[in-house]
Write a protein that holds these residues in place. Structure first.
Motif, PDB file in Angstrom:
ATOM      1  N   ILE A   3      19.855  -8.010 -11.157  1.00  0.00           N
ATOM      2  CA  ILE A   3      19.973  -6.705 -11.818  1.00  0.00           C
ATOM      3  C   ILE A   3      18.660  -6.355 -12.514  1.00  0.00           C
ATOM      4  N   THR A   4      18.254  -5.095 -12.403  1.00  0.00           N
ATOM      5  CA  THR A   4      17.065  -4.594 -13.092  1.00  0.00           C
ATOM      6  C   THR A   4      17.405  -3.276 -13.771  1.00  0.00           C
ATOM      7  N   PHE A   5      16.988  -3.122 -15.016  1.00  0.00           N
ATOM      8  CA  PHE A   5      17.097  -1.829 -15.688  1.00  0.00           C
ATOM      9  C   PHE A   5      15.942  -1.687 -16.667  1.00  0.00           C
ATOM     10  N   ARG A   6      15.682  -0.453 -17.113  1.00  0.00           N
ATOM     11  CA  ARG A   6      14.451  -0.166 -17.846  1.00  0.00           C
ATOM     12  C   ARG A   6      14.699   0.709 -19.063  1.00  0.00           C
ATOM     13  N   LEU A   7      13.709   0.720 -19.942  1.00  0.00           N
ATOM     14  CA  LEU A   7      13.759   1.614 -21.088  1.00  0.00           C
ATOM     15  C   LEU A   7      13.656   3.065 -20.627  1.00  0.00           C
ATOM     16  N   ALA A   8      14.143   3.973 -21.458  1.00  0.00           N
ATOM     17  CA  ALA A   8      14.247   5.381 -21.066  1.00  0.00           C
ATOM     18  C   ALA A   8      12.897   6.006 -20.728  1.00  0.00           C
ATOM     19  N   ASP A   9      11.825   5.573 -21.398  1.00  0.00           N
ATOM     20  CA  ASP A   9      10.516   6.194 -21.165  1.00  0.00           C
ATOM     21  C   ASP A   9       9.581   5.317 -20.338  1.00  0.00           C
ATOM     22  N   ALA A  10      10.129   4.295 -19.673  1.00  0.00           N
ATOM     23  CA  ALA A  10       9.277   3.352 -18.943  1.00  0.00           C
ATOM     24  C   ALA A  10       8.557   3.996 -17.761  1.00  0.00           C
ATOM     25  N   LEU A  11       9.154   5.045 -17.190  1.00  0.00           N
ATOM     26  CA  LEU A  11       8.516   5.777 -16.095  1.00  0.00           C
ATOM     27  C   LEU A  11       8.555   7.267 -16.416  1.00  0.00           C
ATOM     28  N   PRO A  12       7.428   7.855 -16.801  1.00  0.00           N
ATOM     29  CA  PRO A  12       7.393   9.291 -17.105  1.00  0.00           C
ATOM     30  C   PRO A  12       7.808  10.119 -15.896  1.00  0.00           C
ATOM     31  N   ILE A  13       8.339  11.301 -16.151  1.00  0.00           N
ATOM     32  CA  ILE A  13       8.811  12.164 -15.074  1.00  0.00           C
ATOM     33  C   ILE A  13       7.680  12.509 -14.109  1.00  0.00           C
ATOM     34  N   THR A  14       6.455  12.620 -14.610  1.00  0.00           N
ATOM     35  CA  THR A  14       5.327  12.917 -13.724  1.00  0.00           C
ATOM     36  C   THR A  14       5.101  11.784 -12.728  1.00  0.00           C
ATOM     37  N   LYS A  15       5.278  10.552 -13.184  1.00  0.00           N
ATOM     38  CA  LYS A  15       5.104   9.404 -12.292  1.00  0.00           C
ATOM     39  C   LYS A  15       6.237   9.334 -11.270  1.00  0.00           C
ATOM     40  N   LEU A  16       7.457   9.623 -11.710  1.00  0.00           N
ATOM     41  CA  LEU A  16       8.590   9.629 -10.783  1.00  0.00           C
ATOM     42  C   LEU A  16       8.412  10.690  -9.704  1.00  0.00           C
ATOM     43  N   ARG A  17       7.903  11.860 -10.086  1.00  0.00           N
ATOM     44  CA  ARG A  17       7.658  12.919  -9.104  1.00  0.00           C
ATOM     45  C   ARG A  17       6.565  12.511  -8.124  1.00  0.00           C
ATOM     46  N   GLN A  18       5.547  11.821  -8.625  1.00  0.00           N
ATOM     47  CA  GLN A  18       4.484  11.336  -7.752  1.00  0.00           C
ATOM     48  C   GLN A  18       5.041  10.356  -6.722  1.00  0.00           C
ATOM     49  N   ILE A  19       5.903   9.446  -7.180  1.00  0.00           N
ATOM     50  CA  ILE A  19       6.511   8.466  -6.275  1.00  0.00           C
ATOM     51  C   ILE A  19       7.329   9.168  -5.200  1.00  0.00           C
ATOM     52  N   GLU A  20       8.145  10.137  -5.604  1.00  0.00           N
ATOM     53  CA  GLU A  20       8.990  10.839  -4.635  1.00  0.00           C
ATOM     54  C   GLU A  20       8.147  11.621  -3.631  1.00  0.00           C
ATOM     55  N   ALA A  21       7.039  12.199  -4.078  1.00  0.00           N
ATOM     56  CA  ALA A  21       6.156  12.928  -3.163  1.00  0.00           C
ATOM     57  C   ALA A  21       5.553  11.983  -2.132  1.00  0.00           C
ATOM     58  N   GLU A  22       5.172  10.795  -2.556  1.00  0.00           N
ATOM     59  CA  GLU A  22       4.611   9.804  -1.634  1.00  0.00           C
ATOM     60  C   GLU A  22       5.667   9.323  -0.641  1.00  0.00           C
ATOM     61  N   LEU A  23       6.905   9.204  -1.094  1.00  0.00           N
ATOM     62  CA  LEU A  23       7.972   8.713  -0.226  1.00  0.00           C
ATOM     63  C   LEU A  23       8.333   9.709   0.865  1.00  0.00           C
ATOM     64  N   ARG A  24       8.171  10.989   0.589  1.00  0.00           N
ATOM     65  CA  ARG A  24       8.543  12.008   1.580  1.00  0.00           C
ATOM     66  C   ARG A  24       7.708  11.910   2.851  1.00  0.00           C
ATOM     67  N   MET A  25       6.571  11.254   2.769  1.00  0.00           N
ATOM     68  CA  MET A  25       5.713  11.098   3.945  1.00  0.00           C
ATOM     69  C   MET A  25       6.117   9.906   4.800  1.00  0.00           C
ATOM     70  N   LEU A  26       7.108   9.127   4.346  1.00  0.00           N
ATOM     71  CA  LEU A  26       7.539   7.932   5.062  1.00  0.00           C
ATOM     72  C   LEU A  26       8.815   8.199   5.848  1.00  0.00           C
ATOM     73  N   PRO A  27       9.077   7.414   6.900  1.00  0.00           N
ATOM     74  CA  PRO A  27      10.364   7.519   7.600  1.00  0.00           C
ATOM     75  C   PRO A  27      11.517   7.244   6.642  1.00  0.00           C
ATOM     76  N   ALA A  28      12.635   7.897   6.855  1.00  0.00           N
ATOM     77  CA  ALA A  28      13.777   7.781   5.950  1.00  0.00           C
ATOM     78  C   ALA A  28      14.223   6.335   5.772  1.00  0.00           C
ATOM     79  N   ALA A  29      14.149   5.544   6.841  1.00  0.00           N
ATOM     80  CA  ALA A  29      14.619   4.158   6.782  1.00  0.00           C
ATOM     81  C   ALA A  29      13.778   3.298   5.842  1.00  0.00           C
ATOM     82  N   GLU A  30      12.548   3.704   5.583  1.00  0.00           N
ATOM     83  CA  GLU A  30      11.647   2.910   4.737  1.00  0.00           C
ATOM     84  C   GLU A  30      11.635   3.372   3.285  1.00  0.00           C
TER      85      GLU A  30
END
Length: 203
Positions: A29-56
């Motif tokens: 199990i893994t969980f994090r503090l509320a501010d451990a990942l700023p919303i800007t960083k989460l959006r960056q991650i999601e933008a990078e993921l959209r370029m990958l195949p869905a399975a990955e």
């Protein structure tokens, strides 16, 4: 709906995350503090993921989140020994009754735990968060924890059920090695806030 303590839900989904809750299953199990990942960083991650195949995407999402958690973003309130000690007390409180605690590591802004479940997994995680959050909010200003708006933990958690002995060994190694990977210590057993090199019943 919050499950009863002894109610196991099997496979289910909450906040877009899949969970598996069954008796006597080993869970990482893994969980994090509320501010451990700023919303800007989460959006960056999601933008990078959209370029990958869905399975990955899900595998890469977890890897990217784990990488950025280890960069020490946010208030890192768990780096304060006072709060880390309280969280450790909460982990050990029901060890041997609601679950069997097998490995754990308290990082500055997130937590890894490996347990054998006996109660509902969701209720177990909720109890850890509640136990530490009440104390953290009460002592936030005095200790300068940096918690904002009375919110301590991010909602939800990630869990992976352990498939076999090889998976178990890999999970324990990952948990104990996280402080080394993050550059906090040179040896896993040098990190005070983990089970590396320690007997659980003696903590």
């Amino acid at each position: 709906m919050t499950p009863a303590p002894n109610q196991h839900l099997g496979w289910y989904q909450a906040r877009k995350l899949p969970h598996y809750d069954a008796p006597h299953v080993l869970q990482f199990i893994t969980f994090r503090l509320a501010d451990a990942l700023p919303i800007t960083k989460l959006r960056q991650i999601e933008a990078e993921l959209r370029m990958l195949p869905a399975a990955e995407q899900e595998i890469q999402r977890r890897r990217k989140v784990e990488y950025w958690l280890d960069q020490g973003l946010g208030c890192c309130a768990l780096a304060r020994p006072e709060l880390a000690r309280v969280f450790r007390q909460g982990l050990l409180l029901h060890h041997g009754r609601r679950y069997r605690l097998m490995a754990w590591c308290i990082m500055p802004n997130h937590v890894h735990v490996l347990i054998e479940c006996r109660y509902s997994l969701a209720r177990i995680v909720q109890s850890w968060k509640s136990y530490s959050a009440r104390w953290a909010v009460e002592h936030n200003e005095r200790l300068g924890l940096g918690l904002q708006g009375g919110r301590v933990w991010m909602r939800g958690y990630w869990d992976r059920y352990i498939r076999d002995e090889r998976h178990l060994a890999a999970a324990v190694h990952y948990i104990h090695s996280n402080p080394v990977t993050a550059g906090l210590v040179k040896r896993a057993e040098d990190w005070q806030w983990s089970s590396a090199g320690r007997e659980l019943d003696l903590l």
